[in-house]
Enzyme design. Structure first.
Site, PDB file in Angstrom:
ATOM      1  N   ASP A  13       0.853  -1.198   0.000  1.00  0.00           N
ATOM      2  CA  ASP A  13       0.000   0.000   0.000  1.00  0.00           C
ATOM      3  C   ASP A  13       0.883   1.241   0.000  1.00  0.00           C
ATOM      4  O   ASP A  13       2.106   1.150   0.080  1.00  0.00           O
ATOM      5  CB  ASP A  13      -0.906  -0.003   1.238  1.00  0.00           C
ATOM      6  CG  ASP A  13      -0.093  -0.041   2.528  1.00  0.00           C
ATOM      7  OD1 ASP A  13       0.305   1.035   3.008  1.00  0.00           O
ATOM      8  OD2 ASP A  13       0.170  -1.148   3.039  1.00  0.00           O
TER       9      ASP A  13
ATOM     10  N   ASP B  76       0.710   3.597   2.433  1.00  0.00           N
ATOM     11  CA  ASP B  76       0.502   4.182   3.755  1.00  0.00           C
ATOM     12  C   ASP B  76      -0.700   5.120   3.651  1.00  0.00           C
ATOM     13  O   ASP B  76      -1.727   4.720   3.103  1.00  0.00           O
ATOM     14  CB  ASP B  76       1.783   4.867   4.238  1.00  0.00           C
ATOM     15  CG  ASP B  76       1.835   4.997   5.761  1.00  0.00           C
ATOM     16  OD1 ASP B  76       1.564   4.003   6.446  1.00  0.00           O
ATOM     17  OD2 ASP B  76       2.136   6.097   6.255  1.00  0.00           O
TER      18      ASP B  76
END
Length: 288
Positions: A210, A212
């Site tokens: 991802d 973050d």
């Protein structure tokens, strides 16, 4: 010369590799308690391997509660010389996209609730962490990952946070824009410090899941999306590990296996006998 054994710390499915032979599970006791789980050993294309599920099978240990000291001690008891840490991470860089692997060469340790050294009162030691990873092991992992089609970024700074919560938006922006970090995770500290104290060659494979929470087009961390990416990352990690026997080299620019040579500061006649006994696996080479 010590025979090479590669230990892999990561998810519980990483040991499901075709061609792994002579497998057996080991329940290990250490002076620091029990490790996260039993450890699987085997041989792959002539290379001895050990696999330790960092969070335990079934994911029972939080990042803070992982028994890091016991894990490193247990792996060295079994004969590990190299430790490859495989873990999920968030990315602070657009080009380090979900599905990519990053091989960090620096860490910033923001953990606060974990024991970070085998040494202490009664036997003090200071090891260098200027270059906290083994570049030759990291390069080998990068090559093995590329060989199975993974996009790999070599070099970068891994921010180790305490967790278990993910970053706030303000933290994410600070780590990215002001601290110059590249990826973020919860498990590589104090693991890397302890591996250095145990004179093990250590490298990290940070698998991006991802962005973050900093990325304006992706929003905050979505656990469901992370789990989807983790599945693909795990398959690629198994492929990478399967390729390690063909790319590992004994060369080491950091002299990881002699990190304690001048590190112990306490005079022999002032050392705590109980602590010295506990240190035999990780530091017996210099304490004896």
């Amino acid at each position: 010369m010590t025979e090479t054994m590669l230990a892999v710390i990561g998810g519980s499915g990483l040991y499901e590799i075709d061609g792994l032979e002579d497998t057996s599970w080991h329940e290990i006791d250490t002076p620091w308690g029990k490790p996260s789980d039993a450890i699987l050993t085997g041989v792959l294309s002539g290379l001895k391997l050990a696999f330790l599920p960092r969070h335990g099978r079934g994911h029972v240990h939080s990042p803070t509660d992982v028994p890091y000291l016991a894990n490193i001690d247990a792996l060295k008891q079994l004969g590990a010389t190299h430790v490859l840490s495989v873990s999920a991470c968030g990315s602070f860089r657009e080009e380090m996209a979900p599905g990519h692997f990053v091989i960090p060469d620096q860490f910033i340790d923001r953990t606060v609730n974990r024991a970070k050294s085998f040494f202490g009162a009664g036997c003090v030691a200071h090891v260098s962490m200027a270059h906290p990873t083994c570049t030759s092991l990291g390069s080998a992992a990068a090559q093995a990952a590329r060989d199975v089609g993974v996009t790999v970024h070599e070099g970068g700074t891994y921010l180790a946070m305490e967790g278990p919560q993910f970053s706030t938006l303000a933290e994410s922006r600070m780590y990215r824009e002001h601290w110059g970090c590249d990826v973020i995770g919860m498990t590589n500290m104090p693991e890397a410090k302890l591996a250095r104290e145990a004179e093990l060659h250590y490298a990290t494979v940070a698998m991006v899941t991802d962005y973050d929470s900093w990325h304006p087009d992706h929003g905050e961390v979505d656990v469901t999306e992370i789990i989807k990416t983790l599945g693909a990352n795990s398959a690629n990690a198994r492929g990478m590990i399967a390729g390690m026997p063909g790319v590992m080299t004994p060369a080491c620019a950091q002299a990881c296996d002699t990190a304690l040579e001048f590190a112990v500061m306490t005079a022999p006649d002032q050392r705590d006998a109980g602590l010295v006994e506990k240190l035999q696996t990780v530091a017996g080479r210099v304490l004896n």
